[in-house]
Design a protein around this motif. Structure first.
Motif, PDB file in Angstrom:
ATOM      1  N   UNK A 111       0.857  -1.190   0.000  1.00 31.34           N
ATOM      2  CA  UNK A 111       0.000   0.000   0.000  1.00 31.34           C
ATOM      3  C   UNK A 111       0.890   1.236   0.000  1.00 31.34           C
ATOM      4  N   UNK A 112       1.302   1.678  -1.168  1.00 27.55           N
ATOM      5  CA  UNK A 112       2.222   2.808  -1.257  1.00 27.55           C
ATOM      6  C   UNK A 112       1.529   4.116  -1.594  1.00 27.55           C
ATOM      7  N   UNK A 113       0.231   4.075  -1.821  1.00 32.72           N
ATOM      8  CA  UNK A 113      -0.522   5.297  -2.086  1.00 32.72           C
ATOM      9  C   UNK A 113      -1.881   5.157  -1.404  1.00 32.72           C
ATOM     10  N   UNK A 114      -2.223   6.046  -0.481  1.00 25.72           N
ATOM     11  CA  UNK A 114      -3.496   5.946   0.246  1.00 25.72           C
ATOM     12  C   UNK A 114      -4.654   6.460  -0.607  1.00 25.72           C
ATOM     13  N   UNK A 115      -5.145   5.606  -1.496  1.00 29.51           N
ATOM     14  CA  UNK A 115      -6.122   6.073  -2.485  1.00 29.51           C
ATOM     15  C   UNK A 115      -7.493   6.355  -1.887  1.00 29.51           C
TER      16      UNK A 115
ATOM     17  N   UNK B 107      -6.772  16.669  -3.321  1.00 31.43           N
ATOM     18  CA  UNK B 107      -5.868  17.506  -4.116  1.00 31.43           C
ATOM     19  C   UNK B 107      -4.557  17.758  -3.383  1.00 31.43           C
ATOM     20  N   UNK B 108      -4.607  17.846  -2.052  1.00 35.47           N
ATOM     21  CA  UNK B 108      -3.371  18.047  -1.297  1.00 35.47           C
ATOM     22  C   UNK B 108      -2.458  16.827  -1.435  1.00 35.47           C
ATOM     23  N   UNK B 109      -3.049  15.629  -1.305  1.00 40.65           N
ATOM     24  CA  UNK B 109      -2.255  14.407  -1.470  1.00 40.65           C
ATOM     25  C   UNK B 109      -1.683  14.317  -2.878  1.00 40.65           C
ATOM     26  N   UNK B 110      -2.469  14.727  -3.867  1.00 42.55           N
ATOM     27  CA  UNK B 110      -1.990  14.699  -5.247  1.00 42.55           C
ATOM     28  C   UNK B 110      -0.813  15.649  -5.434  1.00 42.55           C
ATOM     29  N   UNK B 111      -0.912  16.848  -4.867  1.00 48.54           N
ATOM     30  CA  UNK B 111       0.183  17.816  -4.992  1.00 48.54           C
ATOM     31  C   UNK B 111       1.447  17.305  -4.307  1.00 48.54           C
ATOM     32  N   UNK B 112       1.296  16.706  -3.122  1.00 48.23           N
ATOM     33  CA  UNK B 112       2.454  16.184  -2.396  1.00 48.23           C
ATOM     34  C   UNK B 112       3.110  15.041  -3.162  1.00 48.23           C
TER      35      UNK B 112
ATOM     36  N   UNK C 232     -10.956  -0.512  -6.564  1.00 48.26           N
ATOM     37  CA  UNK C 232     -10.461  -0.208  -7.903  1.00 48.26           C
ATOM     38  C   UNK C 232     -10.936   1.175  -8.342  1.00 48.26           C
ATOM     39  N   UNK C 233     -12.157   1.530  -8.013  1.00 51.54           N
ATOM     40  CA  UNK C 233     -12.648   2.864  -8.372  1.00 51.54           C
ATOM     41  C   UNK C 233     -11.875   3.952  -7.633  1.00 51.54           C
ATOM     42  N   UNK C 234     -11.477   3.690  -6.395  1.00 57.18           N
ATOM     43  CA  UNK C 234     -10.642   4.651  -5.680  1.00 57.18           C
ATOM     44  C   UNK C 234      -9.267   4.777  -6.323  1.00 57.18           C
ATOM     45  N   UNK C 235      -8.728   3.658  -6.806  1.00 55.50           N
ATOM     46  CA  UNK C 235      -7.456   3.691  -7.528  1.00 55.50           C
ATOM     47  C   UNK C 235      -7.606   4.535  -8.796  1.00 55.50           C
ATOM     48  N   UNK C 236      -8.688   4.339  -9.514  1.00 52.62           N
ATOM     49  CA  UNK C 236      -8.942   5.130 -10.725  1.00 52.62           C
ATOM     50  C   UNK C 236      -9.051   6.607 -10.384  1.00 52.62           C
ATOM     51  N   UNK C 237      -9.770   6.939  -9.312  1.00 55.14           N
ATOM     52  CA  UNK C 237      -9.904   8.339  -8.905  1.00 55.14           C
ATOM     53  C   UNK C 237      -8.540   8.956  -8.597  1.00 55.14           C
ATOM     54  N   UNK C 238      -7.686   8.199  -7.890  1.00 58.13           N
ATOM     55  CA  UNK C 238      -6.360   8.716  -7.558  1.00 58.13           C
ATOM     56  C   UNK C 238      -5.518   8.892  -8.814  1.00 58.13           C
TER      57      UNK C 238
END
Length: 306
Positions: free
Chosen positions: A46-50, A55-60, A96-102
């Motif tokens: 689990x290397x990305x908390x999807x 947006x903050x997590x995406x920017x980081x 999987x949908x959360x992975x797609x969103x991330x």
């Protein structure tokens, strides 16, 4: 073409730690493991908390990759989308949908998964079921600018008798799944042990091979003469141990990487060739896993145009 690595082989490290090491080692991209944080098997890293990825997590995450000169080639959640337990299947689809969103939030073009299989039912029933399940998932991804890529792993350990547990292992099945809007995360190692020459599969499906994995495979001398193609039957304590072959890092098995990379270039592949480390010789400790990844890098880096 870029040389990348799948992060799942280092589940005990954070994404920041992996990115720092990968950048220093000369990798150019990460295929980021995005399983739920359950503390399970290596390929459930689990290397990305999807869940709740904002947006903050995406920017980081973007800033982290930029610091180390890396791209994210794909997010990885290789699970059984046709699981026979309806509750478990629903959990898999929700994640999987959360992975797609991330992936969408990060402008990552691909989310990797498996077709899978309900191992209690025959292949024909599974194909019919997949034709109901996947259009909705493909549409969900497409609306967010993401494509679903399927790895052609046999996943024999998912089937109680060691038969294919992921109905995406052959060109025949690829053509079927392409009709559902799916793409291919092409891995030559799986083709090698089921008797298909991987190089011959590049040209006919080049337009659907949008991501590729680099894993090697070693056939153990004389063992197939004892166990046969389907592998151990009497004493198979480990469902993944066929007894006659094993995965290796690139350069330590049967795959002709010169021919593989040449074929990918010839037929226009411009994506990421991502090392998937499942080599038992170079496993067991962080140091050994990293050594295996270094071997893979030394094998593949000279073949890829800078």
């Amino acid at each position: 073409m870029k040389l990348g690595m799948l992060t799942a082989c280092l589940p005990q490290l954070s994404l920041a730690e992996i990115a720092a090491w990968a950048g220093e080692t000369g990798y150019e991209a990460l295929e980021v493991a995005a399983w739920p944080d359950t503390g399970g098997r290596d390929f459930e890293a689990a290397h990305l908390p999807v869940a709740g990825f904002d947006s903050r997590a995406a920017d980081e995450t973007r800033a982290l990759m930029a610091r180390h000169g890396l791209d994210i080639s794909a997010l990885a959640y290789y699970e059984n989308n046709l699981h026979p337990d309806p509750a478990r299947r629903a959990e898999i689809h929700a994640h999987l949908k959360q992975v797609i969103d991330a992936a969408s939030a990060l402008d990552v073009p691909f989310a990797g998964t498996f077709v899978g299989r309900d191992w209690t039912r025959p292949v024909a029933d599974n194909l019919a079921e997949a034709e109901k399940v996947f259009p909705g998932l493909v549409e969900y991804a497409g609306e967010r600018g993401v494509r679903l890529v399927i790895e052609n792993c046999v996943m024999e350990g998912w089937h109680p008798d060691g038969y294919p547990g992921n109905l995406a292992y052959s060109p025949e099945l690829w053509e079927w799944m392409f009709s559902l809007g799916l793409y291919l995360n092409w891995d030559p190692s799986h083709l090698t042990w089921i008797g298909i020459d991987p190089v011959t599969t590049v040209a006919p499906y080049a337009d659907r091979i949008v991501h590729a994995q680099a894993k090697d495979l070693q056939i153990l001398p004389g063992k197939a003469d004892r166990y046969g193609f389907f592998g151990k039957a009497v004493r198979r304590e480990d469902p993944w141990d066929t007894g006659w072959w094993r995965y290796r890092v690139p350069g330590r098995g049967q795959v002709d990487w010169n021919a593989v990379v040449d074929a990918l270039y010839e037929h226009g592949f411009t994506g990421t060739l991502s090392v998937e480390h499942e080599d038992p010789v170079w496993s067991g400790t962080e140091e050994k896993v990293k050594t295996g990844l270094e071997i893979a890098h030394r094998t593949l880096r000279p073949l890829i145009v800078a």
